[in-house]
Design an enzyme around this catalytic site. Structure first.
Site, short mmCIF file in Angstrom:
data_model
loop_
_atom_site.label_atom_id
_atom_site.label_comp_id
_atom_site.label_asym_id
_atom_site.label_seq_id
_atom_site.Cartn_x
_atom_site.Cartn_y
_atom_site.Cartn_z
N LYS A 118 -0.19 4.82 -2.52
CA LYS A 118 -0.73 3.61 -3.16
C LYS A 118 0.25 2.98 -4.13
O LYS A 118 0.31 1.77 -4.27
CB LYS A 118 -2.07 3.92 -3.85
N LYS A 201 -5.16 5.39 8.75
CA LYS A 201 -6.61 5.60 8.60
C LYS A 201 -7.33 4.26 8.36
O LYS A 201 -6.74 3.33 7.80
CB LYS A 201 -6.91 6.63 7.51
N LYS A 204 -10.49 0.37 3.33
CA LYS A 204 -10.99 -0.87 2.72
C LYS A 204 -9.86 -1.83 2.43
O LYS A 204 -10.03 -3.03 2.45
CB LYS A 204 -11.66 -0.57 1.37
#
Ligand code: AQP
Length: 342
Positions: A118, A201, A204
């Site tokens: 991230k 994966k 969102k």
């Protein structure tokens, strides 16, 4: 105190950081529903403090929190049975996280894959909260002395870190206070992959809405996304070995299996030999059948905002009756004057 002396208690959470998607549902939410019952006390949380580790527009955050609560209930979480609340209404999470920030080591955090993914190459600009995320997650779990935590496969490393924090705290202070939590990562959909790329994966934060099925998608959107899902030109195999090196095919088979409460082997026994042109409509039909009742119930509940807020406030009150004494005991162990008096 041994692990078995703790009340069997399940804790898990989902971030209100965008649309609830099929990966969250199959990897987490559906499992949360399965674990409701006499065996465990179940505590489920909308982790809004985690969500703000990356930027959230305040209006969107409030909307997503309520929508997520609607999703939990629509999927089958009973707020009378389970404790259902949003994290920020229970300040003990953040208070215990601070203690854990002082137990966990920088090196442990730096090894976290989610942090590396991230923050990417821009670590200097990432929030301190994003770096400390796993310490807050350990606090979420351990503030309830939770013994079992159902999650998707991507959270495995954070759960290992939770165990490390509990072990180090117990050792540092010479106590057996925090349980060594069991991760529950089970089923055929522990890692649902993007519909556009079988190596990523479903998430969102993927910029492509076509990569995921949102729990608010209507039947047409679900069918279109499945029709356009990336596949390969071969027919489906009859045996599981035939899915090796075919990540997109494996993903669609696993999704079908999880939606239909079957194993991938059982699905392949039925659909082996079929082309995707035949299998995709079957999958779309099943997905619409299983997800439509949830999305329509979510929409109905979203019309009852006051009721949702009441459920969250009541859940937070119940959560605090467990969390508060555990925080006070933690403070006492650590040596904070005044602990245990409130
Ligand atoms: N693709 C997935 N397959 C199976 N399980 C999944 N989970 C998330 N994605 C998948 C599980 O859902 C729970 C809640 O996840 P979260 O919202 O707290 O955080 P996340 O894992 O970071 O979810 P996203 O969608 O991938 O969000 P972004 O895009 O913000 O990173 C967890 O149990 C998780 O394992």
């Amino acid at each position: 105190m041994t692990e078995t002396q703790f009340t069997p208690r399940v804790f898990s959470g989902i971030q209100p950081s965008g649309n609830l998607h099929l990966g969250n549902y199959l990897g987490a939410l559906k499992r949360f529903v399965d674990m409701q019952g006499p065996e465990f006390q179940t505590v489920y949380c909308m982790v809004d403090l985690h969500a703000i580790t990356t930027w959230q527009d305040p209006k969107d955050l409030a909307h997503s929190t309520r929508e997520l609560c609607a999703g939990f209930i629509a999927a089958g979480i009973d707020p009378e049975h389970s404790i259902l609340f949003n994290q920020s209404q229970v300040p003990e999470h953040a208070q215990l996280a601070w203690v854990f920030n002082c137990v966990a080591r920088m090196g442990w955090m730096q090894r976290m894959t989610q942090w590396k993914d991230k923050a990417g190459k821009n670590q200097q600009n990432a929030s301190l909260g994003l770096f400390a995320y796993p310490s807050l997650m350990a606090a979420d779990i351990l503030i309830y002395h939770a013994t079992h935590v159902p999650v998707g496969d991507d959270q495995k490393q954070h759960l290992e870190l939770t165990r490390d924090i509990a072990i180090k705290f117990n050792n540092d202070f010479g106590v057996d206070f925090f349980p060594i939590t069991e991760p529950v990562i089970e089923g055929t959909a522990t890692r649902v992959m993007s519909l556009r790329d079988g190596s990523k994966k479903m998430s969102k934060s993927d910029t492509s809405d076509m990569s995921r099925i949102n729990m608010t998608d209507d039947a047409d959107a679900i069918a279109k996304k499945i029709r356009k899902a990336k596949t390969d030109p071969d027919a489906l195999p009859s045996e599981i070995d035939g899915l090796e090196d075919r990540p997109e095919a494996r993903n669609l088979v696993n999704i079908y299996a999880a939606l239909n409460d079957q194993t991938a082997e059982q699905v392949l026994a039925d659909v082996g030999g079929k082309q995707f042109g035949d299998f995709k409509p079957m999958l779309a039909e099943l997905a619409v059948e299983k997800l439509s009742p949830i999305s329509s119930e979510m929409a109905r509940l979203m019309g009852e905002e006051a009721e949702i807020d009441q459920i969250l406030a009541r859940g937070a009150e119940r959560a605090r009756t467990i969390a508060s004494p555990i925080l006070q005991k933690t403070y006492e162990i650590v040596g904070m004057v005044g602990a245990g008096k409130s």
